[in-house]
Design a protein around this motif. Structure first.
Motif, PDB file in Angstrom:
ATOM      1  N   GLY A  86      66.697  23.965  53.841  1.00  0.00           N
ATOM      2  CA  GLY A  86      65.256  23.770  53.775  1.00  0.00           C
ATOM      3  C   GLY A  86      64.808  22.440  53.194  1.00  0.00           C
ATOM      4  N   PHE A  87      65.692  21.450  53.214  1.00  0.00           N
ATOM      5  CA  PHE A  87      65.357  20.121  52.717  1.00  0.00           C
ATOM      6  C   PHE A  87      65.480  19.119  53.853  1.00  0.00           C
ATOM      7  CE2 PHE A  87      66.841  22.429  48.981  1.00  0.00           C
ATOM      8  CZ  PHE A  87      65.810  22.194  48.099  1.00  0.00           C
ATOM      9  N   ASN A  88      65.098  17.858  53.582  1.00  0.00           N
ATOM     10  CA  ASN A  88      65.273  16.845  54.618  1.00  0.00           C
ATOM     11  C   ASN A  88      66.529  16.020  54.332  1.00  0.00           C
ATOM     12  OD1 ASN A  88      64.526  14.610  52.870  1.00  0.00           O
ATOM     13  ND2 ASN A  88      62.401  15.269  53.120  1.00  0.00           N
ATOM     14  N   LYS A  89      67.013  15.363  55.365  1.00  0.00           N
ATOM     15  CA  LYS A  89      68.262  14.604  55.272  1.00  0.00           C
ATOM     16  C   LYS A  89      68.171  13.491  54.235  1.00  0.00           C
ATOM     17  CE  LYS A  89      71.521  11.894  58.005  1.00  0.00           C
ATOM     18  NZ  LYS A  89      71.821  11.320  59.323  1.00  0.00           N
ATOM     19  N   SER A  90      67.015  12.842  54.117  1.00  0.00           N
ATOM     20  CA  SER A  90      66.901  11.740  53.149  1.00  0.00           C
ATOM     21  C   SER A  90      67.058  12.252  51.713  1.00  0.00           C
ATOM     22  CB  SER A  90      65.586  10.979  53.327  1.00  0.00           C
ATOM     23  OG  SER A  90      64.481  11.827  53.087  1.00  0.00           O
ATOM     24  N   SER A  91      66.611  13.477  51.445  1.00  0.00           N
ATOM     25  CA  SER A  91      66.821  14.062  50.112  1.00  0.00           C
ATOM     26  C   SER A  91      68.303  14.277  49.860  1.00  0.00           C
ATOM     27  CB  SER A  91      66.080  15.394  49.985  1.00  0.00           C
ATOM     28  OG  SER A  91      64.693  15.197  50.002  1.00  0.00           O
ATOM     29  N   VAL A  92      69.007  14.818  50.843  1.00  0.00           N
ATOM     30  CA  VAL A  92      70.452  15.063  50.704  1.00  0.00           C
ATOM     31  C   VAL A  92      71.177  13.746  50.458  1.00  0.00           C
ATOM     32  CG1 VAL A  92      72.525  15.915  51.867  1.00  0.00           C
ATOM     33  CG2 VAL A  92      70.368  17.175  52.097  1.00  0.00           C
ATOM     34  N   ILE A  93      70.818  12.705  51.183  1.00  0.00           N
ATOM     35  CA  ILE A  93      71.438  11.385  51.002  1.00  0.00           C
ATOM     36  C   ILE A  93      71.196  10.882  49.575  1.00  0.00           C
ATOM     37  CG2 ILE A  93      71.298   8.957  51.694  1.00  0.00           C
ATOM     38  CD1 ILE A  93      70.753  10.009  54.583  1.00  0.00           C
ATOM     39  N   ALA A  94      69.969  11.031  49.083  1.00  0.00           N
ATOM     40  CA  ALA A  94      69.633  10.571  47.731  1.00  0.00           C
ATOM     41  C   ALA A  94      70.409  11.355  46.672  1.00  0.00           C
ATOM     42  CB  ALA A  94      68.134  10.686  47.484  1.00  0.00           C
ATOM     43  N   GLU A 118      73.372  12.950  47.120  1.00  0.00           N
ATOM     44  CA  GLU A 118      74.797  12.644  47.235  1.00  0.00           C
ATOM     45  C   GLU A 118      75.132  11.254  46.701  1.00  0.00           C
ATOM     46  OE1 GLU A 118      76.270  13.422  51.177  1.00  0.00           O
ATOM     47  OE2 GLU A 118      75.981  15.584  50.967  1.00  0.00           O
ATOM     48  N   SER A 119      74.180  10.347  46.744  1.00  0.00           N
ATOM     49  CA  SER A 119      74.416   8.993  46.226  1.00  0.00           C
ATOM     50  C   SER A 119      74.191   8.916  44.714  1.00  0.00           C
ATOM     51  CB  SER A 119      73.511   7.991  46.935  1.00  0.00           C
ATOM     52  OG  SER A 119      72.169   8.209  46.556  1.00  0.00           O
ATOM     53  N   GLY A 120      73.643   9.978  44.143  1.00  0.00           N
ATOM     54  CA  GLY A 120      73.362   9.985  42.709  1.00  0.00           C
ATOM     55  C   GLY A 120      72.064   9.297  42.344  1.00  0.00           C
ATOM     56  N   ARG A 121      71.226   8.973  43.343  1.00  0.00           N
ATOM     57  CA  ARG A 121      69.946   8.313  43.056  1.00  0.00           C
ATOM     58  C   ARG A 121      68.909   9.287  42.514  1.00  0.00           C
ATOM     59  NH1 ARG A 121      70.524   6.003  48.317  1.00  0.00           N
ATOM     60  NH2 ARG A 121      68.737   7.243  48.931  1.00  0.00           N
ATOM     61  N   ASN A 122      68.945  10.526  43.000  1.00  0.00           N
ATOM     62  CA  ASN A 122      67.974  11.539  42.573  1.00  0.00           C
ATOM     63  C   ASN A 122      68.707  12.806  42.151  1.00  0.00           C
ATOM     64  OD1 ASN A 122      65.815   9.894  43.258  1.00  0.00           O
ATOM     65  ND2 ASN A 122      65.542  10.817  45.276  1.00  0.00           N
TER      66      ASN A 122
END
Length: 150
Positions: free
Chosen positions: A39-47, A49-53
């Protein structure tokens, strides 16, 4: 009211992101598939996984449902291998192995990264309990050599 901050050894957004990525991959999902299923968007998952968020609490609840991975493992490990149905006995053995690896490194004057400790802990817990002591004994000369070279 005064707030105090508690530091959790080995915790970082980068480590959480790395374990989240490993959990997703262990489940055989792409970032897009995981995002859609949780239920999330891909950009959230990327953020994440990168440790940004920092991922929200809902994402950790989705981990068990979507990936069959322990949310506790993603938050704090131990080890680099995603934990599925971990028993209290396995959790205790892993925690003991991690503490022993950390103590062994410190006794040789080494300050290992959490990733290094995780890797060495994995070597121990992937062996039978009967062979554990032998693995620790094999680590001693390696740690001595690394400490001498440093």
């Amino acid at each position: 009211m005064r707030r105090t901050t508690t530091t959790v050894p080995g915790f970082s957004l980068e480590a959480v992101g790395r374990r989240l990525r490993d959990a997703r991959k262990a489940a055989g999902l792409t970032q897009e598939e995981f995002a859609e299923a949780s239920g999330f968007n891909k950009s959230s998952v990327i953020a994440w996984e990168s440790g940004r968020n920092s991922p929200p609490a809902k994402m950790f609840a989705c981990l068990r449902l979507v990936c069959n991975i322990s949310p506790e493992w993603v938050l704090c490990g131990p080890g680099p291998k995603p934990l599925k149905d971990i028993t209290p006995t396995q959790r205790d053995r892993t925690a003991r192995a991690e503490a022993r690896v950390r103590d062994l490194a410190q006794s040789h004057g080494l300050e290992l990264s959490q990733e290094g400790i995780d890797d060495l802990t994995l070597l121990v817990i992937n062996e039978t309990e009967d062979n554990e002591e032998q693995i620790y004994q094999k680590m001693v000369p390696i740690m001595q050599a690394v400490a001498k070279a440093a």
